[in-house]
Design a protein around this motif. Structure first.
Motif, short mmCIF file in Angstrom:
data_model
loop_
_atom_site.label_atom_id
_atom_site.label_comp_id
_atom_site.label_asym_id
_atom_site.label_seq_id
_atom_site.Cartn_x
_atom_site.Cartn_y
_atom_site.Cartn_z
N UNK A 24 -19.68 17.56 75.84
CA UNK A 24 -19.63 18.27 74.99
C UNK A 24 -18.95 17.39 73.63
N UNK A 25 -18.28 16.35 73.96
CA UNK A 25 -17.97 15.22 72.90
C UNK A 25 -19.15 14.41 72.74
N UNK A 26 -19.96 13.82 73.88
CA UNK A 26 -21.09 13.12 73.34
C UNK A 26 -21.95 13.97 72.58
N UNK A 27 -22.36 15.12 72.86
CA UNK A 27 -23.37 15.84 72.11
C UNK A 27 -22.76 16.15 70.75
N UNK A 28 -21.71 16.64 70.50
CA UNK A 28 -21.07 16.89 69.19
C UNK A 28 -21.16 15.46 68.34
N UNK A 29 -20.53 14.40 69.11
CA UNK A 29 -20.60 13.06 68.31
C UNK A 29 -22.02 12.66 67.53
N UNK A 30 -23.05 12.93 68.57
CA UNK A 30 -24.47 12.38 68.18
C UNK A 30 -25.15 13.11 67.20
N UNK A 31 -24.75 14.71 67.24
CA UNK A 31 -25.39 15.68 66.28
C UNK A 31 -24.49 15.40 65.03
N UNK B 150 -25.63 11.93 58.13
CA UNK B 150 -26.50 11.00 57.35
C UNK B 150 -27.78 11.32 56.92
N UNK B 151 -28.17 12.48 57.62
CA UNK B 151 -29.40 13.03 57.25
C UNK B 151 -29.26 13.93 56.39
N UNK B 152 -28.37 14.63 56.13
CA UNK B 152 -28.16 16.08 55.39
C UNK B 152 -26.65 16.23 54.69
N UNK B 153 -25.98 15.31 55.00
CA UNK B 153 -24.52 15.64 54.23
C UNK B 153 -23.88 16.92 54.98
N UNK B 154 -24.15 17.31 55.89
CA UNK B 154 -23.56 18.43 56.77
C UNK B 154 -22.65 18.08 58.03
N UNK B 155 -21.61 18.57 58.22
CA UNK B 155 -21.10 18.44 59.65
C UNK B 155 -21.60 19.40 60.54
N UNK B 156 -21.05 19.26 61.89
CA UNK B 156 -21.68 19.97 62.84
C UNK B 156 -21.16 21.64 62.80
N UNK B 157 -19.88 21.71 62.27
CA UNK B 157 -19.20 22.90 62.00
C UNK B 157 -19.86 23.55 60.83
N UNK B 158 -20.23 22.95 59.55
CA UNK B 158 -21.05 23.39 58.40
C UNK B 158 -22.43 24.07 59.00
N UNK B 159 -22.98 23.01 59.76
CA UNK B 159 -24.48 23.51 60.05
C UNK B 159 -24.35 24.78 61.25
N UNK B 160 -23.32 24.80 62.06
CA UNK B 160 -23.25 25.93 62.94
C UNK B 160 -22.71 27.24 62.27
N UNK B 161 -21.85 27.27 61.02
CA UNK B 161 -21.43 28.16 60.17
C UNK B 161 -22.89 28.76 59.41
N UNK B 162 -23.61 28.04 59.13
CA UNK B 162 -24.80 28.32 58.16
C UNK B 162 -25.82 29.06 59.12
N UNK B 163 -25.83 28.54 60.26
CA UNK B 163 -26.79 29.00 61.48
C UNK B 163 -26.26 30.45 61.68
N UNK B 164 -24.87 30.68 62.08
CA UNK B 164 -24.47 31.93 62.40
C UNK B 164 -24.71 33.01 60.99
#
Length: 155
Positions: free
Chosen positions: A22-29, A35-49
């Motif tokens: 989990x840690x490896x996946x989350x850190x990579x994403x 770097x590509x979109x100015x989004x965190x994993x949590x922000x991306x996840x929230x937008x997706x939900x």
């Protein structure tokens, strides 16, 4: 069972491996999305939900449901919603049938950013899984993740 019980040791090792994956996946994403979109994993996840909401019965999520879906506390979710609302990616409004209820929708700008970031997320996930699959302790977990299928929605 004792603390040195082999079953507990195996269970603990399995949990550690899952946590490591989990840690490896989350850190990579996280790196790729930031770097590509100015989004965190949590922000991306929230937008997706929130982007999967609809106008039908039960189609809009209450804040507790959103928090559960993104695995955050309600207060952390509210702060995250506020940050994304300040960026113009989300908007909040009162529920028509329950004035105590507040719903959150993704704006057009949020949907555009989500669509732009989705391939980055998917690519980073694939790369993280491919890298983890090289590790004997993580390879079985990678296979399990790859075999998971989204539940079929019956209309």
């Amino acid at each position: 069972m004792t603390a040195t019980d082999p079953a507990l040791t195996a269970l603990s090792q399995g949990w550690c491996a899952l946590s490591l994956l989990h840690g490896k996946i989350e850190a990579r994403i996280e790196r790729a999305l930031q770097s590509g979109h100015g989004l965190s994993v949590r922000e991306f996840s929230l937008l997706g939900v929130l982007s999967r909401q609809h106008n039908g019965p039960g189609g809009h999520l209450q804040m507790k449901q959103v928090a559960d879906a993104v695995v955050l506390s309600q207060s952390a979710t509210t702060r995250l919603v506020t940050r994304l609302e300040d960026r113009g990616l989300l908007m909040r409004y009162l529920c028509d049938t329950d004035r105590r209820g507040i719903y959150t929708d993704v704006t057009d700008a949020g949907l555009a950013l989500l669509a732009e970031a989705r391939p980055t997320n998917d690519s980073a996930l694939r790369a993280a899984l491919d890298e983890a699959a090289k590790s004997p302790e993580l390879a079985p977990l990678v296979r399990a993740v790859e075999e998971l299928k989204a539940p079929v929605q019956v209309a």
